[in-house]
Design a protein around this motif. Structure first.
Motif, PDB file in Angstrom:
ATOM      1  N   ILE A   7      77.435  82.496  47.779  1.00 30.68           N
ATOM      2  CA  ILE A   7      77.511  83.944  47.966  1.00 30.68           C
ATOM      3  C   ILE A   7      76.119  84.549  47.912  1.00 30.68           C
ATOM      4  O   ILE A   7      75.792  85.437  48.700  1.00 30.68           O
ATOM      5  CB  ILE A   7      78.451  84.567  46.915  1.00 30.68           C
ATOM      6  N   ILE A  10      74.408  83.869  51.234  1.00 30.69           N
ATOM      7  CA  ILE A  10      74.948  84.725  52.293  1.00 30.69           C
ATOM      8  C   ILE A  10      74.450  86.151  52.137  1.00 30.69           C
ATOM      9  O   ILE A  10      74.045  86.792  53.103  1.00 30.69           O
ATOM     10  CB  ILE A  10      76.497  84.685  52.301  1.00 30.69           C
ATOM     11  N   LEU A  14      72.150  88.285  54.699  1.00 31.70           N
ATOM     12  CA  LEU A  14      72.537  89.606  55.205  1.00 31.70           C
ATOM     13  C   LEU A  14      71.401  90.584  55.046  1.00 31.70           C
ATOM     14  O   LEU A  14      71.056  91.310  55.963  1.00 31.70           O
ATOM     15  CB  LEU A  14      73.772  90.121  54.459  1.00 31.70           C
ATOM     16  N   ASN A 104      85.956  86.910  52.131  1.00 32.75           N
ATOM     17  CA  ASN A 104      84.580  86.445  52.245  1.00 32.75           C
ATOM     18  C   ASN A 104      84.325  85.787  53.600  1.00 32.75           C
ATOM     19  O   ASN A 104      83.272  85.973  54.202  1.00 32.75           O
ATOM     20  CB  ASN A 104      84.249  85.489  51.100  1.00 32.75           C
ATOM     21  N   GLU A 105      85.299  85.036  54.092  1.00 28.81           N
ATOM     22  CA  GLU A 105      85.172  84.416  55.416  1.00 28.81           C
ATOM     23  C   GLU A 105      85.025  85.480  56.503  1.00 28.81           C
ATOM     24  O   GLU A 105      84.190  85.344  57.403  1.00 28.81           O
ATOM     25  CB  GLU A 105      86.388  83.540  55.713  1.00 28.81           C
ATOM     26  N   LYS A 107      83.962  88.576  56.054  1.00 28.01           N
ATOM     27  CA  LYS A 107      82.671  89.234  55.848  1.00 28.01           C
ATOM     28  C   LYS A 107      81.551  88.387  56.447  1.00 28.01           C
ATOM     29  O   LYS A 107      80.642  88.906  57.103  1.00 28.01           O
ATOM     30  CB  LYS A 107      82.454  89.459  54.346  1.00 28.01           C
ATOM     31  N   ASN A 108      81.628  87.078  56.281  1.00 26.77           N
ATOM     32  CA  ASN A 108      80.627  86.185  56.860  1.00 26.77           C
ATOM     33  C   ASN A 108      80.642  86.263  58.384  1.00 26.77           C
ATOM     34  O   ASN A 108      79.589  86.199  59.029  1.00 26.77           O
ATOM     35  CB  ASN A 108      80.852  84.744  56.409  1.00 26.77           C
ATOM     36  N   VAL A 111      78.755  89.424  59.362  1.00 30.31           N
ATOM     37  CA  VAL A 111      77.314  89.242  59.192  1.00 30.31           C
ATOM     38  C   VAL A 111      76.760  88.358  60.303  1.00 30.31           C
ATOM     39  O   VAL A 111      75.728  88.672  60.910  1.00 30.31           O
ATOM     40  CB  VAL A 111      77.000  88.648  57.801  1.00 30.31           C
ATOM     41  N   LYS A 112      77.452  87.271  60.601  1.00 28.97           N
ATOM     42  CA  LYS A 112      76.986  86.324  61.622  1.00 28.97           C
ATOM     43  C   LYS A 112      76.940  86.957  63.010  1.00 28.97           C
ATOM     44  O   LYS A 112      76.025  86.716  63.795  1.00 28.97           O
ATOM     45  CB  LYS A 112      77.907  85.101  61.645  1.00 28.97           C
ATOM     46  N   ILE A 132      80.456  93.567  49.758  1.00 33.44           N
ATOM     47  CA  ILE A 132      80.110  92.195  49.386  1.00 33.44           C
ATOM     48  C   ILE A 132      80.186  92.025  47.869  1.00 33.44           C
ATOM     49  O   ILE A 132      80.726  91.032  47.372  1.00 33.44           O
ATOM     50  CB  ILE A 132      78.708  91.826  49.925  1.00 33.44           C
ATOM     51  N   GLU A 136      82.757  89.526  45.861  1.00 34.55           N
ATOM     52  CA  GLU A 136      82.222  88.542  44.917  1.00 34.55           C
ATOM     53  C   GLU A 136      82.841  88.735  43.539  1.00 34.55           C
ATOM     54  O   GLU A 136      83.250  87.762  42.886  1.00 34.55           O
ATOM     55  CB  GLU A 136      80.698  88.647  44.830  1.00 34.55           C
TER      56      GLU A 136
END
Length: 166
Positions: A7, A10, A14, A104-105, A107-108, A111-112, A132, A136
């Motif tokens: 986390i 990541i 970000l 979280n997936e 959110k990733n 960001v990606k 985020i 977390e």
């Protein structure tokens, strides 16, 4: 421990990995500084942390009174996160931790796939950083009541997206 490191990586990506991210960024309302995210104590979560409130709404700005144009992937990611919360049957701490992992997936993914630039990108960061933190904290909480409150705050955060982005 591995989750915390992941986390942190990541979150760092970000905040530091965006091409246009600088310490001071110009937007339509003047100069605005993007603050770094305070480190969270993952052993004990304080309910008074920024993750438990939605103070980000005091920082975020509109685009001369209009919503910012967001990229499609960001909007889809927010919609998927809201759907995950609505469709979850949350009864145990494991259920909440599983939800946190799925959030979280998504959110990733946001960001990606971020292609936003300039002031819209800066305001997206204002929206994302507390989200985020909340995700977390949800993954690290050991109290069912706190998990319930964090999930409610995450949902509030996600719904707030539509007040500032289209």
């Amino acid at each position: 421990m591995k989750k915390t490191i992941f986390i942190t990586v990541i979150l760092s990506a970000l905040l530091l990995g965006c091409k246009d991210n600088k310490n001071t960024n110009e937007n339509t309302n003047g100069t605005e500084k993007i603050n770094s995210v305070p480190k969270q104590n993952t052993k004990k979560i304080n309910v008074q942390t920024t993750a438990m409130n939605n103070a980000w709404v005091n920082e975020i700005k509109l685009d001369d009174g209009s919503k910012w144009q967001a990229n499609l992937e960001t909007t889809q990611g927010v919609e998927k996160m809201l759907d995950l919360i609505k469709s979850s049957n949350l009864k145990t701490l494991e259920d909440y931790h599983s939800l946190a992992s799925k959030l979280n997936e998504e959110k990733n993914f946001i960001v990606k796939e971020c292609t936003m630039k300039g002031a819209s990108h800066d305001n997206l960061h204002i929206f994302l950083v507390p989200l985020i933190e909340k995700i977390e904290d949800l993954s690290n909480t050991s109290a069912l009541g706190q998990a319930t409150m964090l999930t409610y705050r995450i949902e509030e955060n996600l719904k707030g997206y539509y007040n500032y982005f289209q």
